[in-house]
Scaffold this motif. Structure first.
Motif, PDB file in Angstrom:
ATOM      1  N   LYS A   4       0.847  -1.185   0.000  1.00 31.03           N
ATOM      2  CA  LYS A   4       0.000   0.000   0.000  1.00 31.03           C
ATOM      3  C   LYS A   4       0.882   1.234   0.000  1.00 31.03           C
ATOM      4  O   LYS A   4       1.985   1.226   0.534  1.00 31.03           O
ATOM      5  CB  LYS A   4      -0.906   0.013   1.226  1.00 31.03           C
ATOM      6  CG  LYS A   4      -1.907  -1.122   1.241  1.00 31.03           C
ATOM      7  CD  LYS A   4      -2.804  -1.031   2.447  1.00 31.03           C
ATOM      8  CE  LYS A   4      -3.745  -2.211   2.489  1.00 31.03           C
ATOM      9  NZ  LYS A   4      -4.682  -2.114   3.608  1.00 31.03           N
ATOM     10  N   ASP A   5       0.390   2.275  -0.604  1.00 31.22           N
ATOM     11  CA  ASP A   5       1.111   3.541  -0.663  1.00 31.22           C
ATOM     12  C   ASP A   5       0.143   4.632  -0.220  1.00 31.22           C
ATOM     13  O   ASP A   5      -0.873   4.859  -0.866  1.00 31.22           O
ATOM     14  CB  ASP A   5       1.603   3.784  -2.092  1.00 31.22           C
ATOM     15  CG  ASP A   5       2.427   5.049  -2.230  1.00 31.22           C
ATOM     16  OD1 ASP A   5       2.316   5.943  -1.367  1.00 31.22           O
ATOM     17  OD2 ASP A   5       3.175   5.146  -3.210  1.00 31.22           O
ATOM     18  N   SER A   6       0.445   5.296   0.880  1.00 28.41           N
ATOM     19  CA  SER A   6      -0.470   6.309   1.414  1.00 28.41           C
ATOM     20  C   SER A   6      -0.670   7.475   0.451  1.00 28.41           C
ATOM     21  O   SER A   6      -1.653   8.203   0.542  1.00 28.41           O
ATOM     22  CB  SER A   6       0.028   6.821   2.765  1.00 28.41           C
ATOM     23  OG  SER A   6       1.293   7.437   2.597  1.00 28.41           O
ATOM     24  N   ALA A   7       0.245   7.662  -0.485  1.00 27.44           N
ATOM     25  CA  ALA A   7       0.110   8.739  -1.474  1.00 27.44           C
ATOM     26  C   ALA A   7      -0.674   8.291  -2.702  1.00 27.44           C
ATOM     27  O   ALA A   7      -0.889   9.065  -3.616  1.00 27.44           O
ATOM     28  CB  ALA A   7       1.489   9.245  -1.891  1.00 27.44           C
ATOM     29  N   THR A  11      -4.178   2.164  -4.060  1.00 23.80           N
ATOM     30  CA  THR A  11      -3.609   1.080  -3.256  1.00 23.80           C
ATOM     31  C   THR A  11      -3.917   1.261  -1.777  1.00 23.80           C
ATOM     32  O   THR A  11      -4.066   0.282  -1.058  1.00 23.80           O
ATOM     33  CB  THR A  11      -2.084   0.950  -3.449  1.00 23.80           C
ATOM     34  OG1 THR A  11      -1.445   2.156  -3.025  1.00 23.80           O
ATOM     35  CG2 THR A  11      -1.737   0.637  -4.889  1.00 23.80           C
ATOM     36  N   SER A  12      -4.033   2.491  -1.308  1.00 25.27           N
ATOM     37  CA  SER A  12      -4.322   2.687   0.114  1.00 25.27           C
ATOM     38  C   SER A  12      -5.752   2.277   0.460  1.00 25.27           C
ATOM     39  O   SER A  12      -6.069   2.081   1.629  1.00 25.27           O
ATOM     40  CB  SER A  12      -4.069   4.139   0.525  1.00 25.27           C
ATOM     41  OG  SER A  12      -4.917   5.016  -0.171  1.00 25.27           O
ATOM     42  N   LEU A 101      -0.537  13.006 -10.586  1.00 22.32           N
ATOM     43  CA  LEU A 101       0.630  12.247 -11.015  1.00 22.32           C
ATOM     44  C   LEU A 101       1.940  12.944 -10.670  1.00 22.32           C
ATOM     45  O   LEU A 101       2.825  12.348 -10.075  1.00 22.32           O
ATOM     46  CB  LEU A 101       0.569  11.952 -12.511  1.00 22.32           C
ATOM     47  CG  LEU A 101       1.746  11.130 -13.044  1.00 22.32           C
ATOM     48  CD1 LEU A 101       1.730   9.738 -12.439  1.00 22.32           C
ATOM     49  CD2 LEU A 101       1.705  11.044 -14.544  1.00 22.32           C
ATOM     50  N   LYS A 102       2.078  14.206 -11.026  1.00 22.46           N
ATOM     51  CA  LYS A 102       3.321  14.926 -10.745  1.00 22.46           C
ATOM     52  C   LYS A 102       3.579  14.972  -9.249  1.00 22.46           C
ATOM     53  O   LYS A 102       4.692  14.714  -8.797  1.00 22.46           O
ATOM     54  CB  LYS A 102       3.287  16.327 -11.331  1.00 22.46           C
ATOM     55  CG  LYS A 102       4.591  17.077 -11.076  1.00 22.46           C
ATOM     56  CD  LYS A 102       4.681  18.347 -11.857  1.00 22.46           C
ATOM     57  CE  LYS A 102       5.922  19.144 -11.612  1.00 22.46           C
ATOM     58  NZ  LYS A 102       7.053  18.537 -10.980  1.00 22.46           N
ATOM     59  N   LYS A 103       2.541  15.267  -8.471  1.00 27.82           N
ATOM     60  CA  LYS A 103       2.686  15.304  -7.014  1.00 27.82           C
ATOM     61  C   LYS A 103       3.150  13.942  -6.495  1.00 27.82           C
ATOM     62  O   LYS A 103       4.054  13.853  -5.671  1.00 27.82           O
ATOM     63  CB  LYS A 103       1.348  15.693  -6.377  1.00 27.82           C
ATOM     64  CG  LYS A 103       1.379  15.745  -4.873  1.00 27.82           C
ATOM     65  CD  LYS A 103       0.013  16.122  -4.333  1.00 27.82           C
ATOM     66  CE  LYS A 103       0.005  16.058  -2.820  1.00 27.82           C
ATOM     67  NZ  LYS A 103      -1.321  16.285  -2.272  1.00 27.82           N
ATOM     68  N   TYR A 104       2.526  12.876  -6.991  1.00 31.02           N
ATOM     69  CA  TYR A 104       2.901  11.522  -6.581  1.00 31.02           C
ATOM     70  C   TYR A 104       4.354  11.225  -6.955  1.00 31.02           C
ATOM     71  O   TYR A 104       5.134  10.770  -6.125  1.00 31.02           O
ATOM     72  CB  TYR A 104       1.959  10.494  -7.217  1.00 31.02           C
ATOM     73  CG  TYR A 104       2.389   9.078  -6.968  1.00 31.02           C
ATOM     74  CD1 TYR A 104       2.168   8.484  -5.743  1.00 31.02           C
ATOM     75  CD2 TYR A 104       3.035   8.342  -7.955  1.00 31.02           C
ATOM     76  CE1 TYR A 104       2.576   7.179  -5.496  1.00 31.02           C
ATOM     77  CE2 TYR A 104       3.449   7.053  -7.724  1.00 31.02           C
ATOM     78  CZ  TYR A 104       3.213   6.475  -6.484  1.00 31.02           C
ATOM     79  OH  TYR A 104       3.629   5.186  -6.254  1.00 31.02           O
ATOM     80  N   LEU A 105       4.716  11.506  -8.195  1.00 31.32           N
ATOM     81  CA  LEU A 105       6.081  11.222  -8.651  1.00 31.32           C
ATOM     82  C   LEU A 105       7.111  12.046  -7.881  1.00 31.32           C
ATOM     83  O   LEU A 105       8.205  11.558  -7.577  1.00 31.32           O
ATOM     84  CB  LEU A 105       6.198  11.468 -10.156  1.00 31.32           C
ATOM     85  CG  LEU A 105       5.403  10.504 -11.042  1.00 31.32           C
ATOM     86  CD1 LEU A 105       5.432  10.977 -12.490  1.00 31.32           C
ATOM     87  CD2 LEU A 105       5.912   9.082 -10.917  1.00 31.32           C
ATOM     88  N   ASP A 106       6.777  13.289  -7.547  1.00 37.47           N
ATOM     89  CA  ASP A 106       7.707  14.140  -6.803  1.00 37.47           C
ATOM     90  C   ASP A 106       7.925  13.652  -5.376  1.00 37.47           C
ATOM     91  O   ASP A 106       8.937  13.959  -4.755  1.00 37.47           O
ATOM     92  CB  ASP A 106       7.210  15.587  -6.774  1.00 37.47           C
ATOM     93  CG  ASP A 106       7.341  16.276  -8.131  1.00 37.47           C
ATOM     94  OD1 ASP A 106       8.077  15.756  -9.001  1.00 37.47           O
ATOM     95  OD2 ASP A 106       6.701  17.336  -8.305  1.00 37.47           O
ATOM     96  N   LEU A 108       8.180  10.441  -4.529  1.00 36.99           N
ATOM     97  CA  LEU A 108       8.894   9.165  -4.496  1.00 36.99           C
ATOM     98  C   LEU A 108      10.258   9.334  -3.851  1.00 36.99           C
ATOM     99  O   LEU A 108      11.021  10.235  -4.195  1.00 36.99           O
ATOM    100  CB  LEU A 108       9.060   8.608  -5.916  1.00 36.99           C
ATOM    101  CG  LEU A 108       7.789   8.146  -6.618  1.00 36.99           C
ATOM    102  CD1 LEU A 108       8.109   7.742  -8.061  1.00 36.99           C
ATOM    103  CD2 LEU A 108       7.131   7.003  -5.880  1.00 36.99           C
ATOM    104  N   VAL A 109      10.568   8.449  -2.921  1.00 42.46           N
ATOM    105  CA  VAL A 109      11.879   8.474  -2.280  1.00 42.46           C
ATOM    106  C   VAL A 109      12.929   7.970  -3.267  1.00 42.46           C
ATOM    107  O   VAL A 109      14.043   8.471  -3.321  1.00 42.46           O
ATOM    108  CB  VAL A 109      11.867   7.609  -1.003  1.00 42.46           C
ATOM    109  CG1 VAL A 109      13.252   7.494  -0.403  1.00 42.46           C
ATOM    110  CG2 VAL A 109      10.867   8.162   0.000  1.00 42.46           C
TER     111      VAL A 109
END
Length: 140
Positions: A4-7, A11-12, A101-106, A108-109
């Motif tokens: 799961k990914d909280s962002a 999946t969350s 999408l951009k927010k999610y990609l930005d 990423l660790v």
């Protein structure tokens, strides 16, 4: 193991931590007597690309019927044409993906493929062999 990914609101929203064994829960006769409607007006006319899908759909109806289900033909979705005219599902899903999408990609660790925009994702998809591009079209 599910990740799961909280962002990621998709999946969350998964309601469990371990994937259930769906196959073990399936019993061939569990559909006996159940009524299943087939809205033929939603399926559309066959095309070169949809014919195998429609053939698989028809084969699955035969299996469900063999399992004892009662198939009710032409349970048409009466507002389907109006629904298609609004194209609401595609618009909502598309807006959610594009806007976040951009927010999610930005966030990423680790971003080993250096993707930061929808255009980057598209370029990566076209270059990554496991995506089977161009056999699996990505322009839709």
């Amino acid at each position: 193991m599910l990740r799961k990914d909280s962002a990621d609101n998709y999946t969350s929203a998964i309601p469990f931590d371990n994937l259930p064994n769906y196959v073990a829960a399936c019993k061939f006769d569990s559909l006996r007597g159940k009524r299943i409607g087939v809205p033929r007006n939603v399926l559309g006319a066959p095309t070169d690309t949809s014919t195998p899908i429609l053939e698989a759909f028809e084969a699955s109806i035969a299996i469900v019927k063999a399992a004892g289900a009662i198939i009710v033909e032409n349970t048409n979705y009466t507002a389907y044409q109006a629904f298609r005219a609004t194209n609401s599902t595609t618009v909502i899903l598309g807006a959610d993906i594009i806007n976040n999408l951009k927010k999610y990609l930005d966030q990423l660790v680790l971003n080993p493929n250096n993707v930061h925009t929808l255009a980057d994702v598209s370029k990566f998809t076209h270059r990554f062999p496991q995506e089977d591009y161009p056999d699996r079209i990505t322009a839709r």
